[in-house]
Design a protein around this motif. Sequence first.
Motif, PDB file in Angstrom:
ATOM      1  N   ASN A 136       0.643  -1.549  -0.098  1.00 50.15           N
ATOM      2  CA  ASN A 136      -0.280  -0.381  -0.049  1.00 50.15           C
ATOM      3  C   ASN A 136       0.739   1.003   0.266  1.00 50.15           C
ATOM      4  OD1 ASN A 136      -3.375  -0.621   0.513  1.00 50.15           O
ATOM      5  ND2 ASN A 136      -1.904  -1.906   2.473  1.00 50.15           N
ATOM      6  N   PRO A 137       0.379   2.585  -0.615  1.00 48.49           N
ATOM      7  CA  PRO A 137      -1.569   2.489  -1.509  1.00 48.49           C
ATOM      8  C   PRO A 137      -0.931   1.848  -2.340  1.00 48.49           C
ATOM      9  CG  PRO A 137       0.227   4.285  -1.471  1.00 48.49           C
ATOM     10  CD  PRO A 137       1.164   3.732  -0.309  1.00 48.49           C
ATOM     11  N   VAL A 138      -1.735   1.450  -2.835  1.00 49.99           N
ATOM     12  CA  VAL A 138      -1.951   1.222  -4.653  1.00 49.99           C
ATOM     13  C   VAL A 138      -2.656   1.912  -5.759  1.00 49.99           C
ATOM     14  CG1 VAL A 138      -1.758  -0.759  -4.161  1.00 49.99           C
ATOM     15  CG2 VAL A 138      -3.788   0.046  -4.115  1.00 49.99           C
ATOM     16  N   PRO A 139      -2.487   2.094  -6.982  1.00 50.83           N
ATOM     17  CA  PRO A 139      -3.353   2.714  -7.567  1.00 50.83           C
ATOM     18  C   PRO A 139      -4.589   2.233  -7.360  1.00 50.83           C
ATOM     19  CG  PRO A 139      -1.912   1.796  -9.385  1.00 50.83           C
ATOM     20  CD  PRO A 139      -1.748   1.470  -7.939  1.00 50.83           C
ATOM     21  N   ILE A 153     -15.723  -1.471 -13.981  1.00 50.51           N
ATOM     22  CA  ILE A 153     -15.378  -2.207 -11.398  1.00 50.51           C
ATOM     23  C   ILE A 153     -14.068  -1.459 -12.338  1.00 50.51           C
ATOM     24  CG2 ILE A 153     -13.879  -3.959 -14.016  1.00 50.51           C
ATOM     25  CD1 ILE A 153     -14.012  -5.456 -12.021  1.00 50.51           C
ATOM     26  N   THR A 154     -13.930  -1.177 -10.068  1.00 55.03           N
ATOM     27  CA  THR A 154     -12.962  -0.758  -9.802  1.00 55.03           C
ATOM     28  C   THR A 154     -12.191  -1.892  -9.763  1.00 55.03           C
ATOM     29  OG1 THR A 154     -14.429   0.719  -8.810  1.00 55.03           O
ATOM     30  CG2 THR A 154     -12.374   0.896  -8.106  1.00 55.03           C
ATOM     31  N   ILE A 155     -11.070  -1.140 -10.123  1.00 55.67           N
ATOM     32  CA  ILE A 155     -10.043  -2.203  -9.523  1.00 55.67           C
ATOM     33  C   ILE A 155      -8.633  -1.327  -8.686  1.00 55.67           C
ATOM     34  CG2 ILE A 155      -7.334  -3.200 -10.894  1.00 55.67           C
ATOM     35  CD1 ILE A 155     -10.297  -4.902 -11.487  1.00 55.67           C
ATOM     36  N   ALA A 156      -8.075  -1.458  -7.697  1.00 56.38           N
ATOM     37  CA  ALA A 156      -6.754  -1.275  -7.649  1.00 56.38           C
ATOM     38  C   ALA A 156      -5.675  -2.405  -7.328  1.00 56.38           C
ATOM     39  CB  ALA A 156      -6.906  -1.497  -5.864  1.00 56.38           C
ATOM     40  N   LEU A 210      -5.586  13.193  -8.606  1.00 59.19           N
ATOM     41  CA  LEU A 210      -5.243  11.763  -8.649  1.00 59.19           C
ATOM     42  C   LEU A 210      -5.871  11.362  -7.354  1.00 59.19           C
ATOM     43  CD1 LEU A 210      -2.970  10.642 -10.961  1.00 59.19           C
ATOM     44  CD2 LEU A 210      -5.332  10.901 -11.709  1.00 59.19           C
ATOM     45  N   LEU A 211      -6.493   9.918  -7.931  1.00 59.62           N
ATOM     46  CA  LEU A 211      -6.712   8.748  -6.179  1.00 59.62           C
ATOM     47  C   LEU A 211      -6.135   8.113  -6.304  1.00 59.62           C
ATOM     48  CD1 LEU A 211      -9.610   9.916  -4.339  1.00 59.62           C
ATOM     49  CD2 LEU A 211     -10.251   8.057  -5.990  1.00 59.62           C
ATOM     50  N   CYS A 212      -5.821   7.284  -4.803  1.00 57.70           N
ATOM     51  CA  CYS A 212      -5.374   6.293  -4.724  1.00 57.70           C
ATOM     52  C   CYS A 212      -5.913   5.131  -3.366  1.00 57.70           C
ATOM     53  CB  CYS A 212      -3.594   6.198  -4.597  1.00 57.70           C
ATOM     54  SG  CYS A 212      -3.301   6.934  -2.700  1.00 57.70           S
ATOM     55  N   TYR A 213      -5.443   4.377  -3.143  1.00 52.60           N
ATOM     56  CA  TYR A 213      -6.327   3.503  -2.345  1.00 52.60           C
ATOM     57  C   TYR A 213      -4.906   2.633  -1.253  1.00 52.60           C
ATOM     58  CZ  TYR A 213      -9.771  -0.774  -1.030  1.00 52.60           C
ATOM     59  OH  TYR A 213     -10.622  -1.762   0.205  1.00 52.60           O
ATOM     60  N   SER A 214      -5.264   3.061  -0.513  1.00 49.97           N
ATOM     61  CA  SER A 214      -5.010   1.818   1.310  1.00 49.97           C
ATOM     62  C   SER A 214      -5.600   1.787   2.566  1.00 49.97           C
ATOM     63  CB  SER A 214      -3.570   3.933   1.394  1.00 49.97           C
ATOM     64  OG  SER A 214      -2.639   2.812   2.483  1.00 49.97           O
ATOM     65  N   HIS A 215      -5.188  -0.198   2.271  1.00 46.90           N
ATOM     66  CA  HIS A 215      -6.167  -1.018   3.475  1.00 46.90           C
ATOM     67  C   HIS A 215      -7.614  -0.024   3.474  1.00 46.90           C
ATOM     68  CE1 HIS A 215      -5.352  -3.570   6.390  1.00 46.90           C
ATOM     69  NE2 HIS A 215      -5.286  -2.387   7.656  1.00 46.90           N
ATOM     70  N   LEU A 220      -3.946  12.398  -3.135  1.00 45.67           N
ATOM     71  CA  LEU A 220      -2.557  12.482  -3.759  1.00 45.67           C
ATOM     72  C   LEU A 220      -2.415  13.975  -3.462  1.00 45.67           C
ATOM     73  CD1 LEU A 220      -1.756  10.213  -6.715  1.00 45.67           C
ATOM     74  CD2 LEU A 220      -1.745   9.183  -4.378  1.00 45.67           C
ATOM     75  N   GLN A 221      -0.909  14.459  -2.804  1.00 42.35           N
ATOM     76  CA  GLN A 221      -0.975  15.436  -2.052  1.00 42.35           C
ATOM     77  C   GLN A 221      -0.419  16.100  -3.615  1.00 42.35           C
ATOM     78  OE1 GLN A 221       2.841  15.274  -0.074  1.00 42.35           O
ATOM     79  NE2 GLN A 221       4.390  14.724  -1.756  1.00 42.35           N
ATOM     80  N   LYS A 222      -0.952  17.481  -3.826  1.00 42.54           N
ATOM     81  CA  LYS A 222      -0.453  17.923  -5.324  1.00 42.54           C
ATOM     82  C   LYS A 222       1.709  18.555  -5.139  1.00 42.54           C
ATOM     83  CE  LYS A 222      -4.702  20.194  -5.216  1.00 42.54           C
ATOM     84  NZ  LYS A 222      -5.274  21.183  -5.084  1.00 42.54           N
TER      85      LYS A 222
END
Length: 211
Positions: A13-16, A32-35, A162-167, A173-175
């Motif tokens: 983690n994190p992942v896209p 479909i949402t994919i991580a 942009l967005l990411c996924y973590s646990h 995401l920070q700019k």
Amino acid sequence: MSKVTFKPGTMVNPVPVVMVTCGDMEAESNIITIAWTGIVNSEPPMTYISVRKSRHSHAMIEGSGEFVINLTTEKLAFQTDYCGVKSGRDVNKFQEQKLTPVPGQHVKCPMIEEAPVNLECRVREVHQYPSHDMFVADILAVHADESLFHENGKLELERAGLLCYSHGEYFGLQKHPLGKFGYSIMKPKTKKRIAAEERINKQKKWSNKKG
């Protein structure tokens, strides 16, 4: 530093997190949402997605050999989550979430207009595993929102939110980057040159806003 050890798990983690579109734009299509996705090769550019065998989209991708990876953003976080927990067997996710399907140039499945970047993909290999199948694909084309390009032609993805996924949770995401690739070994002269270029660019942006 003391650590707690527990059983093996998917703890990278994190992942896209992306919304993958599949199917046929003129017939049935789905989101479909994919991580579990990423890059596996640069020349030619290749990517992958891992899809649970039971998912509705799995059969679509397996049958057509095509899909589109649509990068997602903080503004699309609700839609991203919805498309990950609802099944396309039961609902039309485009209609339910007011997402706009647009045709690609190389594949029959639609792209999501609201996504800042779309990657058209064609499956090259399928690796079968107990819970998921990994679809390894060639990236056929990349489409990016015109608003993300600097006047010098550079794509500024940091402005996309942009967005990411973590646990189990979504994060923006920070700019502001912590550093560019190779900054750890950069020569002082190069650092000064880059800093000067960045100051000039900021001044230009400020002038354009005032104008």
